[in-house]
Design a protein around this motif. Structure first.
Motif, mmCIF file in Angstrom:
data_model
loop_
_atom_site.group_PDB
_atom_site.id
_atom_site.type_symbol
_atom_site.label_atom_id
_atom_site.label_comp_id
_atom_site.label_asym_id
_atom_site.label_seq_id
_atom_site.Cartn_x
_atom_site.Cartn_y
_atom_site.Cartn_z
ATOM 1 N N GLU A 176 1.945 -4.948 -7.521
ATOM 2 C CA GLU A 176 2.502 -5.482 -6.277
ATOM 3 C C GLU A 176 3.928 -5.005 -6.055
ATOM 4 O O GLU A 176 4.365 -4.832 -4.913
ATOM 5 N N GLU A 177 4.669 -4.791 -7.135
ATOM 6 C CA GLU A 177 6.003 -4.206 -6.992
ATOM 7 C C GLU A 177 5.918 -2.773 -6.483
ATOM 8 O O GLU A 177 6.730 -2.331 -5.675
ATOM 9 N N LEU A 178 4.909 -2.045 -6.947
ATOM 10 C CA LEU A 178 4.717 -0.679 -6.446
ATOM 11 C C LEU A 178 4.314 -0.699 -4.972
ATOM 12 O O LEU A 178 4.687 0.201 -4.208
ATOM 13 N N ARG A 179 3.572 -1.724 -4.569
ATOM 14 C CA ARG A 179 3.218 -1.848 -3.158
ATOM 15 C C ARG A 179 4.482 -2.094 -2.323
ATOM 16 O O ARG A 179 4.611 -1.592 -1.204
ATOM 17 N N ARG A 180 5.397 -2.879 -2.883
ATOM 18 C CA ARG A 180 6.667 -3.124 -2.186
ATOM 19 C C ARG A 180 7.483 -1.830 -2.090
ATOM 20 O O ARG A 180 8.097 -1.547 -1.055
ATOM 21 N N LEU A 181 7.473 -1.025 -3.168
ATOM 22 C CA LEU A 181 8.139 0.275 -3.140
ATOM 23 C C LEU A 181 7.510 1.183 -2.094
ATOM 24 O O LEU A 181 8.212 1.875 -1.350
ATOM 25 N N GLN A 182 6.195 1.186 -2.028
ATOM 26 C CA GLN A 182 5.504 1.998 -1.030
ATOM 27 C C GLN A 182 5.919 1.597 0.382
ATOM 28 O O GLN A 182 6.158 2.450 1.243
ATOM 29 N N GLY A 183 6.051 0.287 0.622
ATOM 30 C CA GLY A 183 6.485 -0.183 1.933
ATOM 31 C C GLY A 183 7.896 0.263 2.257
ATOM 32 O O GLY A 183 8.205 0.634 3.404
ATOM 33 N N PHE A 184 8.775 0.230 1.266
ATOM 34 C CA PHE A 184 10.162 0.670 1.461
ATOM 35 C C PHE A 184 10.214 2.147 1.850
ATOM 36 O O PHE A 184 10.901 2.530 2.811
ATOM 37 N N LEU A 185 9.484 2.988 1.118
ATOM 38 C CA LEU A 185 9.476 4.427 1.403
ATOM 39 C C LEU A 185 8.822 4.710 2.750
ATOM 40 O O LEU A 185 9.266 5.602 3.494
ATOM 41 N N SER A 186 7.780 3.958 3.071
ATOM 42 C CA SER A 186 7.101 4.124 4.351
ATOM 43 C C SER A 186 8.038 3.802 5.512
ATOM 44 O O SER A 186 8.073 4.513 6.522
ATOM 45 N N GLN A 187 8.841 2.750 5.343
ATOM 46 C CA GLN A 187 9.790 2.371 6.388
ATOM 47 C C GLN A 187 10.872 3.433 6.556
ATOM 48 O O GLN A 187 11.270 3.758 7.688
ATOM 49 N N LEU A 188 11.351 3.981 5.443
ATOM 50 C CA LEU A 188 12.366 5.037 5.529
ATOM 51 C C LEU A 188 11.834 6.262 6.268
ATOM 52 O O LEU A 188 12.543 6.872 7.068
ATOM 53 N N LYS A 189 10.586 6.627 5.955
ATOM 54 C CA LYS A 189 9.989 7.813 6.561
ATOM 55 C C LYS A 189 9.443 7.549 7.962
ATOM 56 O O LYS A 189 9.181 8.476 8.723
ATOM 57 N N GLY A 190 9.222 6.281 8.283
ATOM 58 C CA GLY A 190 8.649 5.942 9.576
ATOM 59 C C GLY A 190 7.199 6.323 9.684
ATOM 60 O O GLY A 190 6.701 6.593 10.794
ATOM 61 N N THR A 191 6.510 6.389 8.548
ATOM 62 C CA THR A 191 5.101 6.779 8.558
ATOM 63 C C THR A 191 4.397 6.188 7.344
ATOM 64 O O THR A 191 5.044 5.859 6.341
ATOM 65 N N SER A 192 3.089 6.050 7.451
ATOM 66 C CA SER A 192 2.288 5.597 6.319
ATOM 67 C C SER A 192 1.745 6.803 5.563
ATOM 68 O O SER A 192 1.733 7.923 6.090
ATOM 69 N N LEU A 193 1.290 6.568 4.346
ATOM 70 C CA LEU A 193 0.694 7.657 3.573
ATOM 71 C C LEU A 193 -0.628 8.075 4.183
ATOM 72 O O LEU A 193 -1.434 7.242 4.598
ATOM 73 N N LYS A 194 -0.837 9.378 4.222
ATOM 74 C CA LYS A 194 -2.121 9.905 4.681
ATOM 75 C C LYS A 194 -3.077 10.009 3.496
ATOM 76 O O LYS A 194 -2.661 10.025 2.346
#
Length: 325
Positions: A105-123
């Motif tokens: 779940e911490e990694l999910r939070r990290l993923q959300g942080f990076l997604s927000q910075l990039k303005g995109t979700s992972l493909k």
């Protein structure tokens, strides 16, 4: 590609790489830290102060991905957030290797942080591609580790290989095989970023046949698979399955594994390199001291401080330890 500057080998590099951030470990630099000392007390971990000092000199678009391996890193994260608002992420680590759901779940939070910075979700496929890139680098590193255990890589070459492994902007060049007849030593500690220390190892013709450094041999023991379900689950499981560091529980299991490696490699001595003010490692020292002494394994404690250059005394103390063998 923007850099993702990181501090701890528990931080999965696959995630920033999947978001097209270049993972680069922030190494400690030897010297004074006048800028960092405005934020952090001088009796705080010298690696944390060095990390902040180097960060305050930066003018690029880097992000900072920190794992809360100790209280010093939390204070470092506070200072970085003050100077680089919105560019700092602090990943909370469990104290037990069994608590992988929390870590996921911490990694999910990290993923959300990076997604927000990039303005995109992972493909689809981006984490898989990043996992394969990291796995290829680790496989190359495991080849070097096999040579190192045989004493076939000189200390400086191993040091440079470690620096390259943790900086994804560098290609992994072949490591020169160079047999040595010197003493076989095992390194214990946290960070060991000072090239001058490794030059002393070189001059003494030491053979580094094993280590338990934060950024050394244990990284090669991370093996991340990939599932068609939640890709964060295998990441969490694999990173928590690597040999644990002093902040984790299960002391008996960790020391048993460590002593087995030391004995199997028939070392002539163990060099312990705690970073000054590193509470986690210093808690271990009395136990390590007793375990090594009981087995008749020569060792020496060589405290390091990034604010000072290594003293000539370091060479003398290593030589004195080896003379006891």
């Amino acid at each position: 590609m923007s850099k993702a500057l990181w501090n701890c080998s528990y931080l999965p590099l696959e995630l920033p790489l999947a978001f097209e951030f270049m993972p680069v470990r922030m190494t400690g630099k030897t010297g004074t830290t006048p800028r960092a000392d405005r934020f952090l007390p001088v009796n705080l971990c010298s690696y944390a102060r060095s990390f902040l000092e180097e960060s305050l000199l930066m003018k690029d678009e880097s992000v900072f991905l920190l794992a809360d391996c100790c209280d010093s890193v939390r204070r470092l994260a506070d200072a970085l957030e003050h100077e680089f608002p919105g560019k700092v992420f602090l990943l909370f680590l469990p104290r037990s290797q069994d608590n992988w759901e929390f870590f996921r779940e911490e990694l999910r939070r990290l993923q959300g942080f990076l997604s927000q910075l990039k303005g995109t979700s992972l493909k689809d496929g981006q984490i898989l591609e990043a996992t394969e890139i990291v796995a290829q680098r680790r496989e190359r590193f495991r080849e070097w580790e096999a040579l190192k255990r045989e004493g076939l890589i000189r200390p400086l070459d191993y040091f440079h290989a470690l620096q390259a492994l943790n900086d994804f902007s560098q290609d992994l060049e072949p490591v020169k095989v160079s047999p040595s007849g010197g003493a076989k030593v095992f390194l214990l500690g946290t960070n060991l970023d000072d090239e001058e220390v490794w030059e002393i190892f070189e001059e003494l013709e030491l053979r580094i046949v094993g280590d338990d450094l934060c950024y050394g041999e244990k990284q090669g023991e991370i093996s991340c698979g990939f599932s068609r379900g939640d890709p964060l689950e295998p990441l969490a499981l694999s990173y928590l399955s690597r040999p644990p560091c002093p902040r984790m529980r299960n002391l008996e299991e960790r020391f048993s594994d460590l002593l087995q490696k030391i004995e199997e490699r028939k070392v002539d001595g163990v060099l312990l390199f705690p970073t000054k003010y590193c509470d986690s490692f210093f808690y271990d020292l009395p136990l390590l001291h007793d375990m090594l002494r009981e087995r008749g394994i020569p060792f020496v404690v060589l405290e390091q401080d990034y604010s000072q250059r290594p003293a000539e005394q370091l060479r003398t103390r290593i030589e004195a330890m080896l003379e006891k063998k």
